[in-house]
Design an enzyme around this catalytic site. Structure first.
Site, PDB file in Angstrom:
ATOM      1  N   TRP A  34       0.778  -1.236   0.000  1.00  0.00           N
ATOM      2  CA  TRP A  34       0.000   0.000   0.000  1.00  0.00           C
ATOM      3  C   TRP A  34       0.817   1.297   0.000  1.00  0.00           C
ATOM      4  O   TRP A  34       0.593   2.186  -0.831  1.00  0.00           O
ATOM      5  CB  TRP A  34      -0.974   0.021   1.185  1.00  0.00           C
ATOM      6  N   CYS A 118     -11.769   0.308   1.432  1.00  0.00           N
ATOM      7  CA  CYS A 118     -11.570   1.762   1.433  1.00  0.00           C
ATOM      8  C   CYS A 118     -11.417   2.281   0.007  1.00  0.00           C
ATOM      9  O   CYS A 118     -11.749   3.416  -0.281  1.00  0.00           O
ATOM     10  CB  CYS A 118     -10.372   2.141   2.300  1.00  0.00           C
ATOM     11  N   LYS A 144      -5.114  -8.710   6.458  1.00  0.00           N
ATOM     12  CA  LYS A 144      -5.307  -7.348   6.998  1.00  0.00           C
ATOM     13  C   LYS A 144      -6.766  -6.996   6.760  1.00  0.00           C
ATOM     14  O   LYS A 144      -7.254  -7.076   5.632  1.00  0.00           O
ATOM     15  CB  LYS A 144      -4.395  -6.363   6.267  1.00  0.00           C
ATOM     16  N   ASP A 146      -9.682  -4.266   7.077  1.00  0.00           N
ATOM     17  CA  ASP A 146      -9.928  -2.825   7.164  1.00  0.00           C
ATOM     18  C   ASP A 146     -11.351  -2.540   7.653  1.00  0.00           C
ATOM     19  O   ASP A 146     -12.135  -3.472   7.871  1.00  0.00           O
ATOM     20  CB  ASP A 146      -9.659  -2.227   5.768  1.00  0.00           C
ATOM     21  N   TRP A 180      -8.037   1.535  12.863  1.00  0.00           N
ATOM     22  CA  TRP A 180      -7.373   2.831  13.101  1.00  0.00           C
ATOM     23  C   TRP A 180      -7.448   3.324  14.547  1.00  0.00           C
ATOM     24  O   TRP A 180      -7.336   4.528  14.811  1.00  0.00           O
ATOM     25  CB  TRP A 180      -7.958   3.908  12.165  1.00  0.00           C
ATOM     26  N   ARG A 197      -4.371  -1.767  14.357  1.00  0.00           N
ATOM     27  CA  ARG A 197      -3.908  -0.416  14.098  1.00  0.00           C
ATOM     28  C   ARG A 197      -4.358   0.506  15.227  1.00  0.00           C
ATOM     29  O   ARG A 197      -5.460   0.355  15.770  1.00  0.00           O
ATOM     30  CB  ARG A 197      -4.468   0.057  12.761  1.00  0.00           C
ATOM     31  N   ASP A 201      -3.889   6.692   8.853  1.00  0.00           N
ATOM     32  CA  ASP A 201      -2.823   6.263   7.941  1.00  0.00           C
ATOM     33  C   ASP A 201      -1.563   7.121   8.062  1.00  0.00           C
ATOM     34  O   ASP A 201      -1.630   8.340   8.128  1.00  0.00           O
ATOM     35  CB  ASP A 201      -3.316   6.329   6.489  1.00  0.00           C
TER      36      ASP A 201
HETATM   37  C1  GLA Z   1      -7.065   2.226   4.805  1.00  0.00           C
HETATM   38  C2  GLA Z   1      -5.927   1.595   5.590  1.00  0.00           C
HETATM   39  C3  GLA Z   1      -4.655   1.665   4.767  1.00  0.00           C
HETATM   40  C4  GLA Z   1      -4.860   0.960   3.431  1.00  0.00           C
HETATM   41  C5  GLA Z   1      -6.037   1.584   2.705  1.00  0.00           C
HETATM   42  C6  GLA Z   1      -6.413   0.800   1.451  1.00  0.00           C
HETATM   43  O1  GLA Z   1      -6.904   3.599   4.660  1.00  0.00           O
HETATM   44  O2  GLA Z   1      -5.760   2.228   6.819  1.00  0.00           O
HETATM   45  O3  GLA Z   1      -3.580   1.082   5.468  1.00  0.00           O
HETATM   46  O4  GLA Z   1      -5.086  -0.401   3.651  1.00  0.00           O
HETATM   47  O5  GLA Z   1      -7.196   1.632   3.527  1.00  0.00           O
HETATM   48  O6  GLA Z   1      -7.511   1.358   0.788  1.00  0.00           O
END
Ligand code: GLA
Length: 413
Positions: A34, A118, A144, A146, A180, A197, A201
């Site tokens: 990413w 996302c 992972k 999200d 997040w 997380r 980001d």
């Molecule tokens: C979110 C995550 C990122 C990434 C994007 C991908 O923003 O926090 O780390 O995975 O989505 O769209």
């Protein structure tokens, strides 16, 4: 309602240890697409990256997960099964996984606990079992997960559904939660994910790296083997200076953060490679004690900081960190136990050198830079040890060095 009551009961009785899938006893290490490539991913890129992880020696020092992030999936079929983008991944996920495994590496994939990811690709909400089974069929080792487009269903309800779906496949799949830090996962997700997380980001700026650092730092009591705080993936090699890259890497290592490389390995500079391959710093991250280090003192928000953490062998790591944007700092730490100065043996983990014995250590640290030290009582003495050793090491003063007047003018204790 019944679901909510069940959930509350489950949370109430859940023990506070890490997810019991045997994974993540040490923070995960690898590469993720990413930070550098966003949606521009393909089989070709992933294969090339897997090759490079091996040929550069990165896999040998621990970077074994090859993780696809968002944008690999495009559609579901009539049976609801998830499918990869046929143009970018013509060989299919199973074959890609096989290629990765044949290199001695592990295969990671990405999805989302909502209707869409996302980036607007299909999410796994209400498709958890089918998606988990596809991952297991493709021999995926890491997910992972999200949190975009998730409506108003509580995150504490959605994430355990995917955990259970993964478990039911019988394949061991590392579960990396990515909500997040919105709903304080460190308080409840120990039995749900292997890591979570703790921040929004990261991006390749110093300011954003510091934002992630500062949000993750106070959460140190909640991390441990199998349940790591994740302040987001590495930006080393993506635009930070070499000094900043070393600081970012040192602090992530001390915080027992996942070490997921986020740069284009085919273009990495010698300095980036040297940073990512510092085995002494990696050993701090992978230390079996698994205690997240943290900031033990700071003079002011843009000054000198002392960060510390214990290691399994009874020594400690001390990071002397200069947060100032422009000025070098002469940072002094001193070592004293029960009021008496004591000598410590110091090893510098970036110079790869034993520096000798000191009761006070006073280096000049460049702006945004660190000195990362392994510290233990001189002469193999047993006391102080453990927590006492952390208390014995204190930031006593620092001076900024103003180049124009070539003198130390500011002292803060
Ligand atoms: C979110 C995550 C990122 C990434 C994007 C991908 O923003 O926090 O780390 O995975 O989505 O769209």
């Amino acid at each position: 309602m019944a679901r909510l009551v069940l959930l509350l009961v489950a949370v109430a009785v859940a023990p506070s240890f890490g997810l019991d899938n045997g994974l993540g006893r040490r923070p995960q290490m690898g590469w993720n697409s990413w930070n550098k490539f966003h949606c521009n991913i393909s089989s070709q890129l992933i294969r090339k990256t897997a090759d490079l992880l091996v040929s550069t020696g990165l896999s040998k020092v621990g970077y074994t997960y090859v993780n696809l992030d968002d944008c690999w999936a495009t559609s579901r079929d009539k049976l609801g099964r998830i499918h990869e983008d046929p143009k970018a991944f013509p060989e299919g996920m199973g074959h890609l996984g096989e290629y990765i495994h044949n290199q001695g590496l592990k295969f990671g994939i990405y999805s989302d606990a909502g209707d869409l990811t996302c980036a607007g690709r299909p999410g796994s909400l209400e498709h958890e079992n089918s998606d988990a089974q596809s991952y297991a069929d493709w021999k995926v080792d890491y997910l992972k997960y999200d949190n975009c487009h998730a409506g108003d269903i509580d995150v504490r309800e959605r994430y355990p559904i995917m955990r259970d779906a993964l478990n039911r496949t019988g394949r061991k799949i590392f579960f990396s939660m990515c909500e997040w830090g919105k709903e304080a996962p460190w308080l409840w997700a120990g039995p749900v994910g292997n890591s979570w997380r703790t921040t929004g980001d990261i991006d390749p700026s110093w300011e954003r790296t510091m934002y992630c650092l500062d949000l993750n730092e106070p959460l140190y009591p909640y991390a441990g083997p199998g349940k790591w705080n994740d302040p987001d993936m590495l930006e080393v090699g993506n635009g930070l200076t070499n000094v900043e890259g070393q600081s970012h890497f040192s602090l992530w290592a001390l915080m027992k953060a996942p070490l997921l490389i986020g740069c284009d390995i085919s273009k990495m500079s010698a300095a980036t490679k040297a940073t990512l391959m510092n085995e002494e710093v990696i050993a701090v991250n992978q230390d079996p004690l698994g205690v997240q280090g943290h900031r033990t003192s700071r003079a002011n928000p843009n000054g000198a900081e002392l960060w510390q953490g214990p290691l399994a062998d009874g020594s400690i790591i001390a990071i002397l960190f200069n947060r100032n944007d422009d000025l070098p700092a002469n940072i002094t730490v001193s070592f004293a136990f029960q009021g008496t100065a004591i000598d410590m043996e110091i090893r510098d983990l970036w110079l790869h050198k034993d520096l000798g014995q000191f009761s006070e250590f006073s280096p000049i640290v460049p702006p945004h830079g660190v000195r990362m030290l392994k510290v233990k009582p001189a002469g193999g003495k047993k006391t102080p040890s453990g927590a006492e050793l952390l208390n014995a090491t204190t930031l006593t003063s620092y001076y900024f060095i103003f180049p124009s007047i070539k003198t130390k003018v500011q002292t803060v204790v």
